[in-house]
Design a protein around this motif. Structure first.
Motif, short mmCIF file in Angstrom:
data_model
loop_
_atom_site.label_atom_id
_atom_site.label_comp_id
_atom_site.label_asym_id
_atom_site.label_seq_id
_atom_site.Cartn_x
_atom_site.Cartn_y
_atom_site.Cartn_z
N ILE A 26 58.90 78.28 -20.95
CA ILE A 26 59.18 79.71 -21.11
C ILE A 26 60.65 79.91 -21.47
O ILE A 26 60.97 80.60 -22.45
N VAL A 30 62.25 81.40 -25.08
CA VAL A 30 63.15 82.56 -25.18
C VAL A 30 64.47 82.15 -25.82
O VAL A 30 64.96 82.80 -26.75
N LEU A 114 59.67 84.50 -13.20
CA LEU A 114 58.79 84.06 -14.29
C LEU A 114 57.32 84.01 -13.87
O LEU A 114 56.49 83.54 -14.63
N ASP A 116 55.26 86.43 -13.58
CA ASP A 116 54.47 87.40 -14.33
C ASP A 116 53.78 86.68 -15.50
O ASP A 116 54.44 85.99 -16.29
N VAL A 118 52.86 87.60 -18.29
CA VAL A 118 53.33 87.97 -19.63
C VAL A 118 54.28 86.90 -20.18
O VAL A 118 54.38 86.71 -21.39
N PHE A 119 54.96 86.18 -19.29
CA PHE A 119 55.89 85.14 -19.73
C PHE A 119 55.16 83.96 -20.40
O PHE A 119 55.76 83.23 -21.18
N TRP A 169 56.95 89.67 -28.26
CA TRP A 169 56.77 89.15 -26.90
C TRP A 169 58.07 89.29 -26.11
O TRP A 169 58.07 89.77 -24.97
N MET A 170 59.17 88.88 -26.70
CA MET A 170 60.45 88.94 -26.00
C MET A 170 60.82 90.38 -25.66
O MET A 170 61.36 90.65 -24.58
N SER A 172 58.77 92.65 -24.93
CA SER A 172 57.86 93.14 -23.90
C SER A 172 58.14 92.55 -22.52
O SER A 172 57.56 92.98 -21.53
N LEU A 173 59.02 91.55 -22.46
CA LEU A 173 59.28 90.89 -21.18
C LEU A 173 60.01 91.82 -20.22
O LEU A 173 60.88 92.59 -20.65
#
Length: 183
Positions: A26, A30, A114, A116, A118-119, A169-170, A172-173
């Motif tokens: 992860i 990022v 981390l 969550d 979504v990560f 994605w980034m 939305s984190l």
């Protein structure tokens, strides 16, 4: 009873190794996406600045010294362009090393956040694509990052698609503690 040998604990759910691997993937995803974005922006900006500076300088030289003077200045700017590109590569290398160093220093602070799910979307999406390079979810060297920047700059359709998804994605984190404005 036979004993299982050579079990890859990195991929066994519930193991410490698998969780550490997940977190590294992860954070690398990022970091690498950010580095590629910054590299592309820096490369484009420097190209623009070199061209604009060259055009202005040669225009002024031509205005004051004639066509020959303008062509001479254009030649000098063109000659110095590789040096500018090399300086940008050096800056990118330093930036990459700094980001990876910060990740290591702050790993214990970041890891609890981390959890969550979504990560997991970024690394999972990265796994769906193959570019003949190390995955963006790995710690990459300068050469691999440069290849990814070239894919983006050359408007590679597959990489453009992945990069768009990773950027979304980034965005939305959830924000990490200390990274939000407190009122």
């Amino acid at each position: 009873m036979t004993e299982r040998k050579n079990v890859d604990k990195m991929n066994l759910p519930g193991t410490i190794e698998a969780e550490t691997n997940r977190e590294k993937r992860i954070m690398n995803s990022v970091a690498n996406t950010s580095i590629i974005l910054m590299g592309t922006l820096m490369g484009g900006f420097s190209e623009f600045m070199v061209n604009a500076t060259g055009a202005m300088a040669s225009g002024m030289a031509e205005a004051f010294g004639g066509v020959e003077a303008g062509e001479e200045v254009r030649g000098k700017v063109k000659q110095e362009k590789p040096e500018v590109i090399e300086k940008i590569r050096d800056m990118m290398s330093e930036m990459r090393a700094g980001i990876y160093e910060q990740i290591e220093q702050k790993r214990q602070e970041i890891e609890p956040f981390l959890s969550d799910p979504v990560f997991d979307l970024g690394p999972r999406k990265i796994d769906e694509y193959e570019f003949g390079l190390p995955k963006l979810s790995e710690e990459l060297d300068d050469a691999a990052l440069a290849q990814y920047v070239l894919l983006l700059e050359s408007e590679d359709v597959k990489f453009g698609e992945l990069f768009k998804v990773l950027s979304e994605w980034m965005n939305s984190l959830p924000a990490l503690p200390g990274k939000t404005n407190s009122k």
